[in-house]
Enzyme design. Sequence first.
Site, short mmCIF file in Angstrom:
data_model
loop_
_atom_site.label_atom_id
_atom_site.label_comp_id
_atom_site.label_asym_id
_atom_site.label_seq_id
_atom_site.Cartn_x
_atom_site.Cartn_y
_atom_site.Cartn_z
CB SER A 51 3.38 1.93 -0.14
OG SER A 51 1.87 2.13 -0.82
CE1 TYR A 84 5.93 2.43 -4.41
CE2 TYR A 84 3.79 2.32 -4.01
CZ TYR A 84 5.06 3.14 -3.88
OH TYR A 84 5.52 3.37 -2.25
#
Length: 291
Positions: free
Chosen positions: A143, A156
């Site tokens: 990501s 996250y």
Amino acid sequence: MSSIDTPTSPASQSILITGCSSGIGKHVALALHEKGYTVYATARNSEGVMALRSYGLQACELDLDSSESIQQAVTWVLEQTNGHLYALFNNGAYGQPGAVEDLSRDVLRQQFETNVFGWHELTNLVIPIMRKQGYGRIIHNSSVLGLVAMQYRGAYNASKFALEGLTDTLRQELDGSGVYISLIEPGPITSQFRVNAFAKFKANIKTQGSPHQTIYEQVEKRLASASEKDAPFTLGPEAVLQKVEHILTSKRPKIRYYVTFPTYLFGYLKRLLPARWLDLLLLAISRRENR
């Protein structure tokens, strides 16, 4: 096939993909299947598996939170491939929103169970197979938040930062083995990510009495009403597919593959800007997002 005969045609290249119920995983699995690859798609429950099979895919259950499920899935795949596996695409993951100080130990642990520990265990099960055959591709779908951190995404962020560190280390340790490991850094991609994140936020974050309660009200509105398409510079999952295909076909895949404009931008700015300047920019983006 000898240990050095790397398969060159899609039909002889088998790939195991996690998180295929929707979004990137589903799109990549279906597209590679159509292109002739031998795809083994996985989902965490039987309903997801049945849906994948209805598309003509070979599929089985694989719950990244369960060692038993991971081991059973790998055993099943290797039975189908006579003990060979060309590629693994680790994709199944979710985002847990919430301020760091509002994350319980259990909630943070669960984020790592799925996004890090499950991927780690699965990867370690296929590495011996790839080492023995002398070739392989391991692809981790990371990501932009594995490069920079943003507010209210601490769990996250941390899981993707951990993944980046493990991958960078493993890449060095696989040197000379014929097994290549690459990171894909997508940024905003059309998927069910926000829907799933909102469910985790509602389930695990106590907003009442939090110092961040006012911001949480804005976070809830954004997650409840917005779709992935609302985020600036959002691309479709086919943009990730292009990077996966390059990794599968390249003799020497790249270490990192940026996908969307934000990932290119922040990858560059992280190298260029002092940390405090980058913080100010990221804070401004977060405040604009949640106003």
